[in-house]
Each structure stands twice: as structure tokens, then as C-alpha cells.
Design a protein around this motif. Structure first.
Motif, short mmCIF file in Angstrom:
data_model
loop_
_atom_site.label_atom_id
_atom_site.label_comp_id
_atom_site.label_asym_id
_atom_site.label_seq_id
_atom_site.Cartn_x
_atom_site.Cartn_y
_atom_site.Cartn_z
N GLU A 1 0.96 -1.40 -0.05
CA GLU A 1 0.10 -0.01 -0.01
C GLU A 1 1.03 1.31 0.02
N TYR A 2 0.52 1.97 -0.80
CA TYR A 2 1.30 3.48 -0.89
C TYR A 2 0.34 4.80 -0.61
N TYR A 3 0.66 5.47 0.19
CA TYR A 3 -0.28 6.73 0.67
C TYR A 3 0.50 7.93 0.31
N GLY A 4 0.12 8.91 0.26
CA GLY A 4 0.46 10.19 0.02
C GLY A 4 0.13 10.87 1.51
N VAL A 5 0.95 11.46 2.07
CA VAL A 5 0.87 11.97 3.65
C VAL A 5 1.38 13.26 3.72
N GLY A 6 0.65 14.26 3.86
CA GLY A 6 0.97 15.72 4.36
C GLY A 6 1.80 15.66 5.32
N ASN A 7 3.08 16.53 5.01
CA ASN A 7 4.08 16.97 6.09
C ASN A 7 3.72 17.30 7.41
N ARG A 8 2.41 17.97 7.35
CA ARG A 8 2.06 18.63 8.64
C ARG A 8 1.52 17.47 9.63
N LEU A 9 1.20 16.23 8.84
CA LEU A 9 0.74 15.34 9.93
C LEU A 9 1.57 14.29 10.11
N ASP A 10 1.42 13.96 11.44
CA ASP A 10 2.28 12.65 12.07
C ASP A 10 1.06 11.57 12.10
N TRP A 11 1.24 10.75 11.18
CA TRP A 11 0.32 9.40 11.07
C TRP A 11 0.87 8.54 10.24
N THR A 12 0.83 7.47 10.57
CA THR A 12 1.35 6.01 10.21
C THR A 12 0.27 5.09 9.51
N PRO A 13 0.29 4.90 8.40
CA PRO A 13 -0.70 3.91 7.82
C PRO A 13 -0.58 2.29 8.27
N THR A 14 -1.70 1.74 8.34
CA THR A 14 -1.74 0.58 8.89
C THR A 14 -1.76 -0.60 7.57
N PRO A 15 -1.37 -1.88 7.94
CA PRO A 15 -1.35 -2.76 6.99
C PRO A 15 -2.81 -3.32 6.68
N ILE A 16 -3.90 -3.00 7.30
CA ILE A 16 -5.10 -3.37 6.86
C ILE A 16 -6.02 -2.22 6.41
N GLU A 17 -5.36 -1.11 5.86
CA GLU A 17 -5.87 -0.04 5.32
C GLU A 17 -6.91 0.83 5.98
N LEU A 18 -7.10 0.20 7.37
CA LEU A 18 -8.17 1.31 8.14
C LEU A 18 -7.24 2.16 8.71
N PRO A 19 -7.58 3.63 8.63
CA PRO A 19 -6.65 4.79 8.94
C PRO A 19 -6.24 4.83 10.23
N PHE A 20 -7.12 4.32 11.30
CA PHE A 20 -6.84 4.69 12.67
C PHE A 20 -6.51 5.99 13.16
N LEU A 21 -7.52 6.75 12.83
CA LEU A 21 -7.30 8.17 13.02
C LEU A 21 -7.28 8.66 14.37
N ARG A 22 -7.80 7.84 15.11
CA ARG A 22 -7.53 7.84 16.71
C ARG A 22 -5.94 8.19 16.92
N THR A 23 -5.17 7.66 16.19
CA THR A 23 -3.53 7.84 16.57
C THR A 23 -2.94 9.03 15.85
N ALA A 24 -3.60 9.73 14.64
CA ALA A 24 -3.17 10.79 14.21
C ALA A 24 -3.20 12.04 15.02
N LYS A 25 -1.84 12.86 14.71
CA LYS A 25 -1.45 14.11 15.45
C LYS A 25 -0.87 14.97 14.55
N TRP A 26 -0.59 16.23 14.80
CA TRP A 26 -0.12 17.09 14.10
C TRP A 26 1.54 17.11 14.29
N ALA A 27 2.18 17.19 13.28
CA ALA A 27 3.76 16.89 13.25
C ALA A 27 4.33 18.48 13.54
N MET A 28 3.47 19.60 13.14
CA MET A 28 4.22 21.06 13.59
C MET A 28 3.12 21.84 13.77
#
Length: 526
Positions: A499-526
């Protein structure tokens, strides 16, 4: 004069475009909001009626489950359910409910809601097409309220694997859902998850807002917008201009088109198996794939590793002749190697060979042997169309004529559910289950089984697995099931999708191997 007007018009247009792009970037870069762009559009927010990941990616953030995957998807952890343990009765599991969990409408989630969420699916009148696979694997009979925070789950027979499927059984507030229609349930979702629904505009966007009362704490990102953009170049443009923070379904060769000052390409080894399903429904081509030698020939007749290398790049390997992941998969089973001579030999044994010297195998009556491979125009599988075309070209080079036929995704899904698949093969993918038992259940005649392959030995062997608690015995049965699959070839084994994702640099987020985004783990990188 005309030249001056033309120049003025051009300048005005350019200014408007630049202003639009600037405001678009500023809007998307709102510190309180992120935008997620998928290739396919979510069509329902009713988790009982969907098997599509584009839908699950949304409502997995709206609804909680009893158990959930941990952040790195290596195991299960408590969610609404604090614990799930087997009682002295091997057909009864006791679930302890987390106290104080609130739904987005204020309802407190207790044992009544949990038990109803199970029993509603089990009701023969509900016909939850999105839960058929989960139902068949849990073997659930009923859920019984013991006290406000305790539920007993009864199964029809002992089931050592039931906990794995609790990640797909969504908890819903009973009072709300028993007061609305199925049509309302499809567009007005209410759960107890980290995000609550604000707006669902079909064909445009879905807007979620952080649940400030979430039992685990309020998510760091306040608002999430889901949109669908089928065209990959348009998705990249959105990423580069700040119109998107997470973009699904990209490819490694697109990295150079991403502005690394704004975003990055982030790969992850996915768990989705990509394969070609043989369809044993009633259609004009079904007789041509009944002989397993034909199905084996089609596995041998594809130079698939070469296709993977040229289209997906290094790191993607051909799938072994199995549907099971380590540690319970048999290490002795290897991928089908490209062998056109063996493929043609198997076809000849089955009665199909080149009778007129045109390079293609023929039917006994001298007409060309022809099959059709259908694939979705917008499935979201990485380079799915190009891979299908390359596979068909390989088969034709081998001497087996197979034609690729693109189909609208909605039509393909409807035909699959209604057992109306009109061609010999379908290009498709499958998710995963933590233990493997669920992965291979879909080839049982009594499970989802979209290809409607029937093998009594396979059914009996899987049933034995589902009743066995001993780990070593389960492993041996897994090996037996893999052997049957490789010998009978109900599918053409392809690969595990990267799986290949485009991720904005302002976001601290890691994709999962099961495709579900787990947005509860997302936070701001800056």
C-alpha cells in the motif's frame, strides 16, 4: 485592441487560478481539519450492509467494537469490551463492558446495546449482507444480558477463533437504531467511536468531528473530511496543493510527482491478498473451468513475478500457493512458477489444445477456447487494470485466450452478491483475519464464498479446524487446507498488495497494513 483584451483576460484568469489555489491550500491547511481522499466513494454508513473498504475506512472511526487491533496490528486489545473470556461451557464467552462509554447522541453504551448489536445481526429478517462472513466465522447463536456490564455470547458450537472477529462487529446504540429506518441508518450513523458524523453528502464528502467525550480521550485532529477522487493524477494534485492530507491508492513510481516540501509517499506492506477468482455460478463459461487441470494451467501460464517487478517495483513478491499467512502457513508450499509448457500440457490433458495451428488452444469442436476476466474500473487495487491486462497478455502468449473486461464497481459487486457473475474469472482482493481461520473460511460453501466453489473435503476440514483449540493440531489442519487449495486451485494466486499513501508533512500519522486509517492515532507534526 483585441490583443490587449486577450492579454488582460489571460492575466485575470491566471490571477484567479493562483488565488483559488492559494485559498484552497489555506483551507486544507486548517489546523483543525484534515482531508482524506480515496479512489472509491463510500456509499453507505450502515456497517451491516457493506463489504467495501471505502465505507469501512469511514465508519471504523464512527463505531467502536468489543475488541480492536492494537496500533501496530500485531494483536487485539480491549475497546468497548474490557475482556472476553471462555466460561466453563466451551460454547459460552463472557464479555465485560467498559463502564461509562457514551454514544454520540448521549446514550450510555451498556450490556443491552452490546447484546442488541449482536442479536440484530443474527435476526433472520435483518439480512445484513456486510456481516455474512463475520457471522459464519463466529458461529454465534445469541447474546444474553447478564447484568448492566456483562454479556454472555453463546455459539452453536465451540469456536476458538471468535475473538478475532470482534474487530468487525460494531457496537451500536439500541434506542437510536430501533427508532430509525434502514434508509436513515445508511446515512445518519451514530456510534461511540473517536469521531462522530457531521455531514454525509453523497457524491461530495463526509465530514466527521472529534468525539470530545470519547472514553480514550479526545482525538488530536478536530475534523476529518473524506472525499473520493478516482483519477490518480487529481489525487496527487490535491496532495501537492494542500487539498488533501492523506491520499489512498498511489504507486511507487509516483513519488517523483509529489512535492516533498508539502508531502511524502509512505509505503506499508499490506495484508490484502490479490487474486483471480474462478466463478462457478451458472454462466456460459463455467463448463470451461470445471476441470482443475485448467485452473492449474492458468496458474502456471502467467509470468507473474515479471509483471510485479515491472508494474509495482521491488519489494512485492508473488504469493505462495496458499491463502494463509505465517506463522500457520506451510513453508513447504511455494508459488506457482511460470511454465508455459506445463500449462499447455495440462490444458491438453483436459481436452483443450491447438487444433488449427493459430497458437491458441481450441475446444473439441475446433472453436477457440476463450475465457473472460472481469475487473472493476474503480476497485482501488494498485494498478489493477494494468496488472489484469499484463496477466491476460501472458496467457495469450502461452496460448490460452483470455480477454479482460472492465466493469463498473457497483455492477460487479451486485452481480457477486446476487450470484450472477457472467464470466469465468474475476480480479479481486481480500482482507485478513488475525488467525488465518477467517481468511480461508471464504472458500467454504457455507461462507461468503464469492466464487461459489464447492469442495466437501475442504468444508469438512475447515469445520474440524473451527472446533479445534489445540495449537499444534490447528497448525496441522491449516497445512491440510493449504494442500487442498494448491491442488484444486479455486483461484489464481497472485500477491500481497503493497500500500502506498500520500501523507501531508504537517501530519504525524502511520498507515496500517489493513488499510483502516486509525485516525485516533493521528496528530500534528508541527
Amino acid at each position: 485592441m483585441k490583443m490587449k483584451l486577450w492579454k488582460s483576460s489571460v492575466v485575470t484568469t491566471l490571477v484567479l487560478v493562483l488565488v483559488f489555489m492559494g485559498f484552497s491550500h489555506l483551507y486544507a491547511a486548517d489546523k483543525d481539519s484534515i482531508t482524506i481522499i480515496q479512489a472509491a466513494e463510500p456509499v453507505t454508513l450502515n456497517p451491516l450492509m457493506s463489504i467495501s473498504m471505502s465505507n469501512h475506512n469511514v465508519f471504523d472511526n464512527i463505531f467502536d467494537t468489543l475488541l480492536r487491533y492494537n496500533n501496530d496490528v500485531t494483536g487485539l486489545e480491549p475497546c468497548v469490551g474490557l475482556s472476553m473470556t471462555l466460561t466453563k461451557d466451551p460454547k459460552v464467552w463472557e464479555v465485560k463492558i467498559r463502564p461509562g462509554v457514551k454514544a454520540h447522541n448521549g446514550e450510555v453504551i451498556d450490556a443491552e446495546d452490546v447484546a442488541w448489536s449482536f442479536n440484530d445481526v443474527l435476526d433472520p429478517n435483518s439480512k445484513p449482507v456486510g456481516m455474512k462472513w463475520v457471522q459464519s466465522n463466529t458461529k454465534m447463536e445469541k447474546a444474553v444480558v447478564i447484568d448492566p456490564l456483562t454479556v454472555h455470547i453463546h455459539t452453536t458450537e465451540p469456536n476458538p477463533d471468535i475473538r478475532s472477529f470482534m474487530t468487525r462487529w460494531y457496537v451500536r446504540p439500541k434506542d437510536y437504531y430501533t427508532s430509525i429506518t434502514p434508509e436513515e441508518a445508511a446515512r445518519k450513523a451514530v456510534g461511540s467511536g473517536p469521531y462522530k458524523l457531521v455531514k454525509f453528502t453523497k457524491g461530495d464528502r463526509i465530514v466527521l468531528e472529534a468525539n470530545k467525550d470519547y472514553w480514550e480521550g479526545e482525538p488530536a485532529v478536530e475534523q476529518v473530511v473524506f472525499r473520493s477522487v478516482p483519477e490518480v493524477s487529481a489525487r496527487i494534485a490535491e496532495l501537492n496543493t494542500g487539498g488533501a492530507d492523506i491520499v489512498y491508492t498511489l504507486a511507487p513510481d509516483l513519488a517523483k510527482r509529489i512535492d516533498n516540501k508539502v508531502a511524502r509517499l509512505q509505503p506499508v506492506q499490506g495484508y490484502r491478498r490479490i487474486y483471480i477468482q474462478f466463478n462457478f455460478t451458472e454462466h456460459k463459461e463455467v463448463a470451461l473451468i470445471q476441470d482443475k487441470r485448467v485452473r492449474l494451467a492458468l496458474n502456471y501460464g502467467v509470468d507473474f513475478q515479471n509483471t510485479l517487478d515491472s508494474l509495482l517495483g521491488p519489494g512485492v513478491s508473488q504469493r505462495k500457493g496458499t491463502f494463509i499467512n505465517p506463522p500457520v502457513s506451510d513453508p513447504r508450499i511455494k508459488p506457482f512458477q511460470y511454465n508455459p509448457q506445463k500449462a499447455l500440457s495440462l490444458m491438453k490433458e483436459a481436452g483443450y489444445y491447438d487444433r488449427n495451428g493459430d497458437g491458441y488452444v481450441d475446444l473439441p469442436d475446433g472453436k477457440r477456447y476463450e475465457l473472460t476476466l472481469q475487473y472493476s474500473k474503480s476497485s482501488g487495487y494498485l494498478k489493477g487494470s494494468e496488472i489484469v491486462q499484463a496477466i491476460c497478455a501472458d496467457w495469450q502468449k502461452t496460448g490460452i485466450y483470455v480477454e479482460a473486461e472492465p466493469v463498473e464497481n457497483s455492477i460487479l459487486r451486485a452481480n457477486t452478491r446476487q450470484r450472477r457473475l457472467p464470466t469465468a474469472m474475476t480480479f479481486r482482493g481480500s482482507g485478513f483475519c488475525m488467525t488465518g481461520q477467517g481468511d480461508i473460511s471464504q472458500f467454504c460453501s457455507f461462507s461468503t464464498n464469492f466464487g461459489y466453489w464447492v469442495n466437501e473435503t475442504y468444508d469438512k476440514t475447515w469445520t474440524a479446524l473451527s472446533l479445534t483449540f489445540d495449537d499444534q493440531k490447528r497448525k496441522e489442519i491449516f497445512y491440510d487446507l493449504e494442500k487442498i487449495m494448491q491442488e484444486e486451485a479455486p483461484i489464481v494466486f497472485l500477491y500481497m498488495q503493497m500500500e502506498y499513501y500520500g501523507v501531508g508533512n504537517r501530519l504525524d500519522w502511520t498507515p496500517t497494513p489493513i488499510e483502516l486509517p486509525f485516525l485516533r492515532t493521528a496528530k500534528w507534526a508541527m
